[in-house]
Every structure is written in C-alpha cells, then in structure tokens.
Motif scaffolding. Structure first.
Motif, PDB file in Angstrom:
ATOM      1  N   VAL A 143       0.818  -1.206   0.000  1.00  0.00           N
ATOM      2  CA  VAL A 143       0.000   0.000   0.000  1.00  0.00           C
ATOM      3  C   VAL A 143       0.853   1.257   0.000  1.00  0.00           C
ATOM      4  N   LEU A 144       2.017   1.232   0.623  1.00  0.00           N
ATOM      5  CA  LEU A 144       2.861   2.421   0.727  1.00  0.00           C
ATOM      6  C   LEU A 144       3.761   2.607  -0.491  1.00  0.00           C
ATOM      7  N   ARG A 145       4.294   1.525  -1.031  1.00  0.00           N
ATOM      8  CA  ARG A 145       5.246   1.619  -2.137  1.00  0.00           C
ATOM      9  C   ARG A 145       4.599   1.373  -3.498  1.00  0.00           C
ATOM     10  N   GLY A 146       3.441   0.718  -3.516  1.00  0.00           N
ATOM     11  CA  GLY A 146       2.731   0.474  -4.764  1.00  0.00           C
ATOM     12  C   GLY A 146       3.115  -0.794  -5.489  1.00  0.00           C
ATOM     13  N   ASP A 147       3.969  -1.633  -4.906  1.00  0.00           N
ATOM     14  CA  ASP A 147       4.424  -2.851  -5.571  1.00  0.00           C
ATOM     15  C   ASP A 147       3.448  -4.004  -5.326  1.00  0.00           C
ATOM     16  N   ARG A 148       3.460  -4.996  -6.233  1.00  0.00           N
ATOM     17  CA  ARG A 148       2.680  -6.223  -6.071  1.00  0.00           C
ATOM     18  C   ARG A 148       3.624  -7.383  -5.767  1.00  0.00           C
ATOM     19  N   HIS A 149       3.202  -8.281  -4.881  1.00  0.00           N
ATOM     20  CA  HIS A 149       4.026  -9.428  -4.517  1.00  0.00           C
ATOM     21  C   HIS A 149       3.150 -10.657  -4.330  1.00  0.00           C
ATOM     22  N   GLU A 150       3.752 -11.816  -4.539  1.00  0.00           N
ATOM     23  CA  GLU A 150       3.114 -13.087  -4.203  1.00  0.00           C
ATOM     24  C   GLU A 150       3.900 -13.703  -3.059  1.00  0.00           C
ATOM     25  N   VAL A 151       3.207 -13.978  -1.961  1.00  0.00           N
ATOM     26  CA  VAL A 151       3.867 -14.387  -0.731  1.00  0.00           C
ATOM     27  C   VAL A 151       3.405 -15.777  -0.318  1.00  0.00           C
ATOM     28  N   GLN A 152       4.343 -16.563   0.167  1.00  0.00           N
ATOM     29  CA  GLN A 152       4.039 -17.905   0.653  1.00  0.00           C
ATOM     30  C   GLN A 152       3.721 -17.837   2.146  1.00  0.00           C
ATOM     31  N   ASN A 153       2.477 -18.172   2.509  1.00  0.00           N
ATOM     32  CA  ASN A 153       2.112 -18.218   3.929  1.00  0.00           C
ATOM     33  C   ASN A 153       0.792 -18.958   4.067  1.00  0.00           C
ATOM     34  N   ALA A 154       0.881 -20.230   4.424  1.00  0.00           N
ATOM     35  CA  ALA A 154      -0.308 -21.075   4.477  1.00  0.00           C
ATOM     36  C   ALA A 154      -1.284 -20.612   5.559  1.00  0.00           C
ATOM     37  N   VAL A 155      -0.768 -20.163   6.699  1.00  0.00           N
ATOM     38  CA  VAL A 155      -1.629 -19.766   7.811  1.00  0.00           C
ATOM     39  C   VAL A 155      -2.427 -18.515   7.456  1.00  0.00           C
ATOM     40  N   LEU A 156      -1.749 -17.500   6.925  1.00  0.00           N
ATOM     41  CA  LEU A 156      -2.456 -16.279   6.541  1.00  0.00           C
ATOM     42  C   LEU A 156      -3.424 -16.545   5.386  1.00  0.00           C
ATOM     43  N   ALA A 157      -3.044 -17.445   4.477  1.00  0.00           N
ATOM     44  CA  ALA A 157      -3.923 -17.753   3.349  1.00  0.00           C
ATOM     45  C   ALA A 157      -5.223 -18.384   3.821  1.00  0.00           C
ATOM     46  N   ARG A 158      -5.187 -19.093   4.953  1.00  0.00           N
ATOM     47  CA  ARG A 158      -6.399 -19.717   5.491  1.00  0.00           C
ATOM     48  C   ARG A 158      -7.211 -18.769   6.375  1.00  0.00           C
ATOM     49  N   ASN A 159      -6.570 -17.728   6.890  1.00  0.00           N
ATOM     50  CA  ASN A 159      -7.253 -16.863   7.858  1.00  0.00           C
ATOM     51  C   ASN A 159      -7.572 -15.464   7.344  1.00  0.00           C
ATOM     52  N   ALA A 160      -6.839 -14.986   6.348  1.00  0.00           N
ATOM     53  CA  ALA A 160      -7.081 -13.642   5.819  1.00  0.00           C
ATOM     54  C   ALA A 160      -8.188 -13.674   4.776  1.00  0.00           C
ATOM     55  N   GLU A 161      -8.702 -12.512   4.465  1.00  0.00           N
ATOM     56  CA  GLU A 161      -9.710 -12.345   3.422  1.00  0.00           C
ATOM     57  C   GLU A 161      -9.297 -11.202   2.513  1.00  0.00           C
ATOM     58  N   PRO A 162      -9.724 -11.199   1.244  1.00  0.00           N
ATOM     59  CA  PRO A 162      -9.389 -10.083   0.351  1.00  0.00           C
ATOM     60  C   PRO A 162      -9.814  -8.750   0.971  1.00  0.00           C
ATOM     61  N   GLY A 163      -8.921  -7.791   0.921  1.00  0.00           N
ATOM     62  CA  GLY A 163      -9.172  -6.484   1.524  1.00  0.00           C
ATOM     63  C   GLY A 163      -8.502  -6.305   2.864  1.00  0.00           C
ATOM     64  N   ASP A 164      -8.190  -7.418   3.554  1.00  0.00           N
ATOM     65  CA  ASP A 164      -7.504  -7.315   4.837  1.00  0.00           C
ATOM     66  C   ASP A 164      -6.154  -6.623   4.670  1.00  0.00           C
TER      67      ASP A 164
END
Length: 329
Positions: A151-172
């Motif tokens: 959000v601060l720098r404007g870059d896009r990334h793909e991150v590996q994190n199984a726990v966050l992928a199961r608990n986060a939602e789009p927009g978080d």
C-alpha cells in the motif's frame, strides 16, 4: 492447561462464550506456531534469548516506552499477552538501534554467533536482517499463497504463507516484514492482520510522518523511514485517531487489538504509582510522629518531653523551646 470447550465462558473474562470471543484468534496463533520450521523456530529462540541479555536491558526499556507510546511500569509486562510481547520484540530485534553503538540487535547476533551456525541458519538470519517492514493489502489467495499490494510503495508481490492464506480475506491489511528465502517471499512470524476499514486513516497517518521525515532526510525512502520508525503502525493503533475503529478488532474478531495491552499497562502503572504514594505518605506520617529529630529540635505538632525536676531555679528562656519553621518567637 485444561481444554476450553466452544460454549465455555471465554478465559479472557469478557463474559462471552469462547466460540464468540477468543477461539478464532487462539486457533490462528496455534497454527502460526506450528507453521514455523525447525530451523526458524530454533533461530528465533536463540535470537530472543540474546536480545534479553543484560547487555540490552537499557535499550529494551527505552524501546518498551517507544512501542507502547508512553512511560509504563516495566512490571506490567506480566500483564501482556504473548502476541503483544513477541510483536514488540520482533521490532526491537530487527529495527531498534542500540544506544551504545547504533547497531541493530539482529546484526550483533549474527556477528557474535553467525559463524557457529550451519549455512542454512546463516541464510535465514541474513534474510531476516534484510527484511523490510510494510503495510500490505490482501488482493487474493490461491492455495498457500497470497497476492499482496504494498500500500505504501505500490508494488505487487506473491507471498508464501499457508496460515495467513487460510485466515485472511481479500481487503484485509497486513502489517509485517517481507523477506526472501530460496527465491520465495515470506512475511515475518508476527505479522498483524487489520480490517480494510483501517486503510485510509492508517495510510494518511504514516504518510504524513514520512513526509515530515523527508524534510530532513531528503534522499530517504520508505525502507529508511520504516527502519527508524517501524513502531509507527502500533502508535497509530494506540492513538485517538484509531479509537473510532476499535470495535472492529479484538475479542470475537479475526484481528488483534494492541490497545487492550496498552490499557492493562495503564492500569498496572497507575496502581503501582498509587501504592508508592501510599507508602511515601506512611513514611512521612511516621517521621512526623517522632517527638524530636536527631538534633533535638521538636517537630511541629509534637509535645515537648517532660523535663526532670531540678534542685536549682533555672532562668526562664527568652525563646520558645519549640521551633516552627518560618516562625520566630
């Protein structure tokens, strides 16, 4: 620790059932702990132990005040939850610069113990040392991967994190450290989730501080600013600007509320101050209850000691034998 059933009262004391209060955050915490690989868990424990050595006691005290936005009694650490302490400690280890030499604790640890570690351990530490703190918006999730927007720098990334992928939602929103290991990107262990409603005000708060920083650090970028002021995200969450959004985080939600820990620190500190004031009053009352000081001067309000009878007449003194400060008889 006995197992807590879904319908039991929540142990946090909220009065709600466990399933409607802390159950989700507890499960998230457990999953996060289990997701740590053996090498990373070992290194974190070693790093935590090193950072708590007497060498850094003064720095840790100063960092504690910065992170919690106030001067609190350090005995209050016993009131804090594990997540609150670990999140503060992660910032202290990776970003805080010691008063003695201006170095970061993680770099001092690598210098002191890096040679005794296997190559994979040194690689992990190097990745952590080079990591950058940021604010990320979850765009999408695919299997164990998250698509993130910086959000601060404007870059896009793909991150590996199984726990966050199961608990986060789009927009978080995610507040954490991004690091690269073996060609893949990861987020730091104590990454914090926030609801999307926080984005506008939080970005404005941090951007304003960054703009002021740039006035005296012309060539600095976001990395330099966040290395020096990485506690700014927590400062916002503890500020009055975030108070209107507090109902969206905390027990019963997927999001942690650090202001609960701050409130506990305030209560503990006020209680300790009141106790010290009570003890000071008691000491003063004991002092005033004595009839004489060591010099023999009777204190205000004290009764003069009875004198022994004398066989000879004594001349009546021209001054009172009771001396009152500021008054002369």
């Amino acid at each position: 620790m006995p197992k807590i059933n879904r319908n039991d009262p929540c142990p946090c004391g909220s009065g709600k059932k466990y399933k409607n209060c802390c159950m989700r955050s507890d499960r998230f915490r457990t999953s996060r702990e289990l997701s740590l690989g053996g090498n990373q868990a070992y290194l974190l424990n070693q790093l935590y132990t090193y950072g708590q050595s007497s060498r850094f006691s003064g720095d840790l005290t100063e960092a504690f005040g910065l992170y919690w936005s106030g001067r609190y009694d350090l005995g209050g650490v016993t009131e804090l939850g594990r997540d609150d302490m670990r999140r503060m400690f992660e910032w202290f280890l990776y970003d805080y610069r010691t008063s003695s030499d201006g170095h970061r604790v993680i770099d001092l640890f690598i210098e002191a113990q890096g040679d005794s570690l296997p190559p994979e351990g040194r690689e992990i530490l190097a990745a952590w040392s080079e990591s950058s703190l940021g604010l990320w918006r979850v765009m999408d999730m695919v299997d164990d991967r998250l698509g993130l927007l910086d959000v601060l720098r404007g870059d896009r990334h793909e991150v590996q994190n199984a726990v966050l992928a199961r608990n986060a939602e789009p927009g978080d929103l995610l507040v954490g450290r991004l690091y690269e290991l073996d060609g893949a990107l990861y987020l730091s262990h104590m990454t914090m989730m926030l609801p999307e409603e926080y984005e506008e005000d939080l970005v404005a708060y941090v951007t304003n501080a960054y703009t002021l920083y740039k006035e005296t650090h012309y060539q600095a970028g976001w990395d330099e600013f966040l290395r020096e002021y990485g506690y700014i995200f927590n400062a916002y969450l503890l500020s009055s600007k975030a108070e209107a959004l507090r109902s969206l985080i905390g027990p019963g939600t997927r999001y942690h509320d650090p202001a609960i820990a701050r409130d506990k620190l305030r209560v503990f500190t006020n209680r300790q101050m009141a106790e010290r004031q009570r003890e000071a009053r008691q000491r003063e009352e004991r002092r005033l209850s004595q009839h004489r000081t060591d010099s023999g001067i009777v204190l205000p309000g004290a009764l003069p000691e009875e004198s022994e009878p004398s066989d000879q007449d004594e001349e009546v003194p021209s001054r009172s034998t009771i001396l009152i400060p500021g008054r002369d008889f």
